[in-house]
Scaffold this motif. Structure first.
Motif, mmCIF file in Angstrom:
data_model
loop_
_atom_site.group_PDB
_atom_site.id
_atom_site.type_symbol
_atom_site.label_atom_id
_atom_site.label_comp_id
_atom_site.label_asym_id
_atom_site.label_seq_id
_atom_site.Cartn_x
_atom_site.Cartn_y
_atom_site.Cartn_z
ATOM 1 N N TYR A 113 -0.397 3.380 -16.986
ATOM 2 C CA TYR A 113 -1.346 4.340 -16.405
ATOM 3 C C TYR A 113 -1.885 3.834 -15.069
ATOM 4 O O TYR A 113 -2.166 4.638 -14.164
ATOM 5 C CB TYR A 113 -2.471 4.670 -17.404
ATOM 6 C CG TYR A 113 -1.964 5.606 -18.484
ATOM 7 C CD1 TYR A 113 -1.843 6.972 -18.243
ATOM 8 C CD2 TYR A 113 -1.534 5.115 -19.715
ATOM 9 C CE1 TYR A 113 -1.324 7.820 -19.206
ATOM 10 C CE2 TYR A 113 -1.019 5.954 -20.688
ATOM 11 C CZ TYR A 113 -0.913 7.305 -20.426
ATOM 12 O OH TYR A 113 -0.395 8.147 -21.369
ATOM 13 N N GLY A 114 -2.007 2.522 -14.923
ATOM 14 C CA GLY A 114 -2.408 1.937 -13.635
ATOM 15 C C GLY A 114 -1.401 2.303 -12.545
ATOM 16 O O GLY A 114 -1.774 2.683 -11.433
ATOM 17 N N THR A 115 -0.112 2.215 -12.904
ATOM 18 C CA THR A 115 0.943 2.572 -11.947
ATOM 19 C C THR A 115 0.836 4.049 -11.564
ATOM 20 O O THR A 115 0.937 4.404 -10.383
ATOM 21 C CB THR A 115 2.334 2.285 -12.562
ATOM 22 O OG1 THR A 115 2.368 0.929 -12.989
ATOM 23 C CG2 THR A 115 3.443 2.539 -11.558
ATOM 24 N N LEU A 116 0.603 4.905 -12.553
ATOM 25 C CA LEU A 116 0.457 6.341 -12.264
ATOM 26 C C LEU A 116 -0.751 6.589 -11.365
ATOM 27 O O LEU A 116 -0.689 7.409 -10.439
ATOM 28 C CB LEU A 116 0.310 7.154 -13.564
ATOM 29 C CG LEU A 116 1.541 7.266 -14.454
ATOM 30 C CD1 LEU A 116 1.247 8.210 -15.613
ATOM 31 C CD2 LEU A 116 2.748 7.775 -13.669
ATOM 32 N N TYR A 117 -1.836 5.859 -11.623
ATOM 33 C CA TYR A 117 -3.032 6.008 -10.788
ATOM 34 C C TYR A 117 -2.713 5.656 -9.333
ATOM 35 O O TYR A 117 -3.070 6.395 -8.407
ATOM 36 C CB TYR A 117 -4.168 5.124 -11.341
ATOM 37 C CG TYR A 117 -5.293 4.933 -10.357
ATOM 38 C CD1 TYR A 117 -6.209 5.963 -10.100
ATOM 39 C CD2 TYR A 117 -5.422 3.740 -9.650
ATOM 40 C CE1 TYR A 117 -7.215 5.795 -9.167
ATOM 41 C CE2 TYR A 117 -6.433 3.566 -8.713
ATOM 42 C CZ TYR A 117 -7.327 4.600 -8.473
ATOM 43 O OH TYR A 117 -8.312 4.436 -7.528
ATOM 44 N N ARG A 151 0.844 -1.205 0.000
ATOM 45 C CA ARG A 151 0.000 0.000 0.000
ATOM 46 C C ARG A 151 0.874 1.248 0.000
ATOM 47 O O ARG A 151 0.551 2.238 0.644
ATOM 48 C CB ARG A 151 -0.951 0.047 1.224
ATOM 49 C CG ARG A 151 -1.554 -1.265 1.662
ATOM 50 C CD ARG A 151 -2.493 -1.866 0.674
ATOM 51 N NE ARG A 151 -3.761 -1.150 0.516
ATOM 52 C CZ ARG A 151 -4.658 -1.456 -0.408
ATOM 53 N NH1 ARG A 151 -4.416 -2.444 -1.249
ATOM 54 N NH2 ARG A 151 -5.773 -0.783 -0.507
ATOM 55 N N SER A 152 2.004 1.169 -0.692
ATOM 56 C CA SER A 152 2.946 2.288 -0.664
ATOM 57 C C SER A 152 3.813 2.325 -1.913
ATOM 58 O O SER A 152 4.224 1.283 -2.427
ATOM 59 C CB SER A 152 3.849 2.146 0.575
ATOM 60 O OG SER A 152 5.005 2.951 0.423
ATOM 61 N N CYS A 153 4.093 3.530 -2.393
ATOM 62 C CA CYS A 153 5.002 3.653 -3.533
ATOM 63 C C CYS A 153 6.307 4.315 -3.092
ATOM 64 O O CYS A 153 7.021 4.890 -3.908
ATOM 65 C CB CYS A 153 4.339 4.415 -4.671
ATOM 66 S SG CYS A 153 3.741 6.034 -4.196
ATOM 67 N N ALA A 154 6.623 4.200 -1.791
ATOM 68 C CA ALA A 154 7.875 4.761 -1.280
ATOM 69 C C ALA A 154 9.056 4.173 -2.054
ATOM 70 O O ALA A 154 9.087 2.976 -2.329
ATOM 71 C CB ALA A 154 8.012 4.445 0.202
ATOM 72 N N LEU A 192 -2.711 9.013 -7.217
ATOM 73 C CA LEU A 192 -4.062 9.165 -6.670
ATOM 74 C C LEU A 192 -4.270 8.270 -5.442
ATOM 75 O O LEU A 192 -4.336 8.753 -4.327
ATOM 76 C CB LEU A 192 -5.113 8.891 -7.752
ATOM 77 C CG LEU A 192 -5.128 9.920 -8.902
ATOM 78 C CD1 LEU A 192 -5.915 9.404 -10.092
ATOM 79 C CD2 LEU A 192 -5.683 11.259 -8.430
ATOM 80 N N LYS A 193 -4.303 6.967 -5.680
ATOM 81 C CA LYS A 193 -4.666 6.058 -4.597
ATOM 82 C C LYS A 193 -3.691 6.098 -3.407
ATOM 83 O O LYS A 193 -4.110 6.199 -2.277
ATOM 84 C CB LYS A 193 -4.801 4.627 -5.127
ATOM 85 C CG LYS A 193 -5.524 3.708 -4.155
ATOM 86 C CD LYS A 193 -5.959 2.411 -4.809
ATOM 87 C CE LYS A 193 -6.599 1.462 -3.827
ATOM 88 N NZ LYS A 193 -7.878 1.957 -3.306
ATOM 89 N N PHE A 194 -2.392 5.982 -3.688
ATOM 90 C CA PHE A 194 -1.410 5.974 -2.589
ATOM 91 C C PHE A 194 -0.538 7.228 -2.620
ATOM 92 O O PHE A 194 0.656 7.180 -2.290
ATOM 93 C CB PHE A 194 -0.561 4.695 -2.642
ATOM 94 C CG PHE A 194 -1.377 3.437 -2.580
ATOM 95 C CD1 PHE A 194 -2.252 3.202 -1.514
ATOM 96 C CD2 PHE A 194 -1.293 2.477 -3.578
ATOM 97 C CE1 PHE A 194 -3.020 2.046 -1.450
ATOM 98 C CE2 PHE A 194 -2.053 1.319 -3.521
ATOM 99 C CZ PHE A 194 -2.923 1.107 -2.449
#
Lengths: 10, 212
Positions: free
Chosen positions: B72-76, B27-30, B80-82
């Motif tokens: 685009y899923g990754t960008l979302y 749940r993180s893109c750190a 946005l989400k995380f």
């Protein structure tokens, strides 16, 4: 011959 | 299709799945560079416009659509989400330093001066350097999560495998695309330092850290 290139690789 | 191209494509697909899984599961893109990911979305968008103009194979069409959708899923997920987990303080590479020269070069050095061909060339050049913000981010923080390093290894391997594919195609099919080959070699060279650290650290069960 000049033609539109088909790029078949990803 | 040859074994190098197929394994290259699989490595590329695996890289994208690894990144999406890392972001989804933690749940993180750190530690992930949003700038590299934005440029990859731009790369796929500008390269795969030929989805509309010509059909090559079901495999080709499917993979292109997966690559565009996943970018685009990754960008979302990142923006946005995380969004709260996005480490923008460490993602400071200036994208215009890459996009502007690459755009200029694609106008100057291309196979054909037509819109689709210039966009294809732009995407090839941009892809070769799009990982720099990510590598810059790792050099700033001095480390990368193990899953992120697996992602980078798969992503880097893909273009290295494509080089073998080009050697194969040159000898067996008489196919040679100078723009793709030069850009692909540049792209692979940029990963060399990372590959070294990955093999000497991550393969021995350690976390990827940079020497002080």
């Amino acid at each position: 011959s000049p033609h539109i290139r088909r790029h078949d690789e990803l | 299709m040859n074994v190098f191209r197929l394994t290259g494509d699989i490595a590329h697909l695996l890289a994208i799945i690894l990144l999406l899984m890392k972001i989804w599961k933690t749940r993180s893109c750190a530690g992930v560079s949003g700038k590299s990911q934005m440029m990859f979305a731009l790369v796929f968008t500008t390269r795969y416009l030929d989805l509309i103009t010509n059909f090559i194979s079901l495999y080709n069409t499917t993979m292109k659509m997966i690559f565009i959708a996943s970018s685009y899923g990754t960008l979302y997920l990142m923006f946005l989400k995380f969004r709260a987990t996005y480490d923008s303080n460490h993602d400071t590479f200036r994208m215009e330093f890459l996009v502007v020269p690459v755009a200029g070069l694609s106008f100057l050095v291309n196979h054909d001066f037509s819109p689709l061909e210039i966009l294809w060339t732009f995407s090839i050049y941009l892809e070769s350097v799009a990982i720099l913000p990510q590598l810059f981010m790792i050099s700033k923080t001095g480390e990368a999560e193990t899953i992120t390093s697996h992602y980078l290894f798969a992503l880097g391997s893909y273009r290295a495998l494509y080089i073998l594919n080009w050697v194969y195609r040159f000898y067996f099919e008489g196919f040679f695309d100078l723009i793709a080959v030069v850009a692909g070699c540049v792209q692979t060279v940029l990963y060399c330092d990372f590959f070294y650290l990955y093999i000497t650290k991550v393969w021995k069960g350690k976390k990827l850290t940079l020497p002080a």
